[in-house]
Scaffold this motif. Structure first.
Motif, PDB file in Angstrom:
ATOM      1  N   ARG A 180      62.872  17.371  43.280  1.00  0.00           N
ATOM      2  CA  ARG A 180      62.081  18.277  44.117  1.00  0.00           C
ATOM      3  C   ARG A 180      60.608  17.834  44.133  1.00  0.00           C
ATOM      4  N   LYS A 224      61.459  18.231  51.561  1.00  0.00           N
ATOM      5  CA  LYS A 224      62.438  19.215  52.015  1.00  0.00           C
ATOM      6  C   LYS A 224      63.222  19.776  50.832  1.00  0.00           C
ATOM      7  N   GLU A 276      61.307  22.592  49.322  1.00  0.00           N
ATOM      8  CA  GLU A 276      61.421  23.773  50.189  1.00  0.00           C
ATOM      9  C   GLU A 276      62.754  24.482  49.947  1.00  0.00           C
ATOM     10  N   LYS A 331      63.445  28.363  48.324  1.00  0.00           N
ATOM     11  CA  LYS A 331      64.272  29.370  49.001  1.00  0.00           C
ATOM     12  C   LYS A 331      65.450  29.792  48.118  1.00  0.00           C
ATOM     13  N   PRO A 362      51.703  31.309  49.054  1.00  0.00           N
ATOM     14  CA  PRO A 362      51.554  29.986  49.669  1.00  0.00           C
ATOM     15  C   PRO A 362      50.403  29.174  49.068  1.00  0.00           C
ATOM     16  N   HIS A 420      51.605  15.538  49.737  1.00  0.00           N
ATOM     17  CA  HIS A 420      52.895  15.082  50.262  1.00  0.00           C
ATOM     18  C   HIS A 420      52.874  13.558  50.311  1.00  0.00           C
ATOM     19  N   THR A 435      52.597  22.823  53.159  1.00  0.00           N
ATOM     20  CA  THR A 435      52.626  24.191  52.644  1.00  0.00           C
ATOM     21  C   THR A 435      53.787  24.328  51.669  1.00  0.00           C
ATOM     22  N   SER A 436      53.494  24.855  50.492  1.00  0.00           N
ATOM     23  CA  SER A 436      54.520  25.168  49.507  1.00  0.00           C
ATOM     24  C   SER A 436      54.210  26.541  48.931  1.00  0.00           C
ATOM     25  N   THR A 462      56.409  30.781  43.128  1.00  0.00           N
ATOM     26  CA  THR A 462      57.438  31.820  43.213  1.00  0.00           C
ATOM     27  C   THR A 462      57.227  32.825  42.088  1.00  0.00           C
ATOM     28  N   ASP A 513      58.809  22.182  40.796  1.00  0.00           N
ATOM     29  CA  ASP A 513      58.824  20.847  41.383  1.00  0.00           C
ATOM     30  C   ASP A 513      59.186  19.808  40.324  1.00  0.00           C
ATOM     31  N   THR A 529      54.434  25.413  41.688  1.00  0.00           N
ATOM     32  CA  THR A 529      54.719  24.290  42.554  1.00  0.00           C
ATOM     33  C   THR A 529      53.684  23.194  42.342  1.00  0.00           C
TER      34      THR A 529
END
Length: 466
Positions: free
Chosen positions: A72, A77, A80, A84, A102, A107, A262-263, A266, A287, A329
């Motif tokens: 990750r 992706k 992301e 989720k 956020p 990247h 954008t990440s 959580t 991550d 993240t």
């Protein structure tokens, strides 16, 4: 980190003005008695996590997660999808205030990469490009190799380095000491006119497996491509060079850096029953690097932090303070998500009782590393006695980490899981970081330790002194 042999309890002074918990002096004997009353709860947590219905749950959750999502990397992706996945799982677990905050994260993608020795023989060198590395031209870079063992040797041989690929064959001393070659190897090679750098992986043990990680450029030094190679290949090239034999390598790296993505951090909670505005924070980072499965770094730490809230909820407990789970993240890019969380929430810094981070594996737990006042350390030492049933009672120094150091530097007590990391750097940032590294019984013990400590701190009447 060194073991702290003896702490003498002293009177706990009142907290700063405005603290609703500082109404009178509390003696160390009173605190001892209060903590001792948590003995049955601690045993219930241990029994549930280690022997009961929750046995192996954190391991099984983690296995399902990493087998489904995989590695990750920041901005990917996969990350992301991971966020989720966890967001939905935390909601299904019935935790409170589950939400995403956020943040903007780097990247970078490694692309196709290879290193081929052309002389003195044809040989494919295993490499892993380092985070934020620039690419080579499409045709690659073909150059002679200069092997050095240190930055000092590199600068003494600066004239020899110009136009060459610098290979660092630095000895492994410790991660903290040796990682500077991964972080700064490209910069130091760029200063002396090298065209690329290849760094011996930062590990004490290898089975021909390179380890990736973050590296940092300097604005006033030419950016050159940089990657890690295995210990075996670094030592092989050092032996060849020591015989006076010329080594030529073609390096190809297709790395690209994209605009920040954008990440999300959580977040989930068990809201406090008496002082909900006050926070005990438990955390790990979601991550990982883009190799292996990110199971050890830091899937284990993230999932025992989630497990702490699950165990408390399952036992029907609600501490006085809010127990907040944060899954960070972009930790691997230097604590990017945690820094933005800190900037957003530091206005309420006085409400943070302790920040806890697990990010050095979930192997056999040995105790807790702690940074804070002597008075707080004395309280933590007493709390650790509740873990005697699983023989994890020691307090160590330096309880920080990339994601919580922002708070610790401002005086908030900080703690990290102290476990047996003797094999941690064997797998760190490599293809070997998979579920095979994880042991369910060790994760059970780590979850029990993490839960007992965080619950008792969150439920005690007095806050930890700063």
């Amino acid at each position: 980190m060194k073991f702290l042999f003896l702490i003498t309890f002293i009177h706990i002074l009142p907290q700063c003005s405005g603290n609703p918990l500082s109404r009178h002096h509390t003696t160390s004997e009173e605190i001892k008695r209060e903590i001792a009353r948590y003995s049955d709860i601690a045993k219930a947590i241990i029994n549930l996590a280690v022997y009961g219905n929750a046995q192996n749950r954190s391991y099984e959750r983690l296995a399902r997660f990493v087998d489904t999502i995989g590695p990750r990397l920041s901005g990917s992706k996969n990350l992301e999808m991971a966020i989720k996945y966890i967001f939905n799982a935390l909601q299904e677990d019935g935790l409170e205030n589950v939400h995403l905050e956020p943040v903007k994260v780097p990247h970078w993608e490694r692309g196709v990469e290879s290193a081929m020795m052309l002389a003195p023989r044809s040989y494919n060198i295993s490499i892993l490009g380092l985070g934020s590395s620039v690419a080579t031209p499409p045709e690659g870079i073909t150059a002679e190799v200069l092997v050095v063992t240190s930055f000092d040797e590199l600068h003494k041989r600066a004239q020899d380095a110009k136009g060459k690929i610098v290979v660092y064959n630095q000895p492994y001393i410790s991660y903290e000491e040796t990682v500077k070659y991964r972080l700064l190897g490209a910069v130091e090679a760029g200063k002396v006119g090298a065209v690329a750098s290849l760094i011996r992986s930062v590990t004490s043990f290898s089975i021909n497996s390179p380890h990736t990680g973050l590296q940092k450029y300097q604005f006033d030094v030419p950016k050159i491509p940089t990657a890690c190679i295995s210990v075996e290949d670094a030592e092989m090239m050092a032996r060849v060079a020591s015989r006076g034999t010329k080594i030529v390598v073609t390096l190809k790296m297709g790395a690209k850096t994209y605009p920040d993505a954008t990440s999300f951090n959580t977040v989930a909670e068990i809201v406090g029953s008496k002082y909900p505005e006050q926070v005990v924070l438990v955390s790990g980072h979601l991550d990982s690097w883009d190799v292996g499965q990110g199971a050890m770094d830091d899937g284990g730490g993230a999932f025992i932090s989630w497990e702490a809230l699950s165990l408390i909820k399952e036992l029907g407990l609600r501490p006085k303070r809010t127990l907040r789970l944060v899954l960070w993240t972009a930790e691997e890019q230097g604590g990017v998500g945690a820094q933005q969380y800190y900037q957003l929430h530091k206005v309420n810094i006085s409400n943070y009782d302790i920040v806890m981070e697990s990010d050095e594996g979930t192997f056999t737990p040995m105790g807790l590393a702690f940074t804070g006042s002597d008075k707080a350390r004395a309280i933590l030492k007493e709390i650790m006695q509740l873990l005697q049933p699983i023989n994890v009672t020691n307090i160590y120094e330096n309880g920080g980490g990339t994601d919580i150091d922002f708070w610790v530097r401002d005086g908030v007590p900080g703690a990290s899981l102290y476990d047996d990391i003797s094999k941690y750097f064997w797998f760190h940032h490599s293809q070997g970081d998979t579920m095979t590294v994880q042991d369910p019984s060790q994760m059970n013990l780590c979850a029990a330790v993490w839960t007992v400590i965080s619950y008792v701190i969150a439920d005690m009447e007095e806050r930890l002194p700063r």
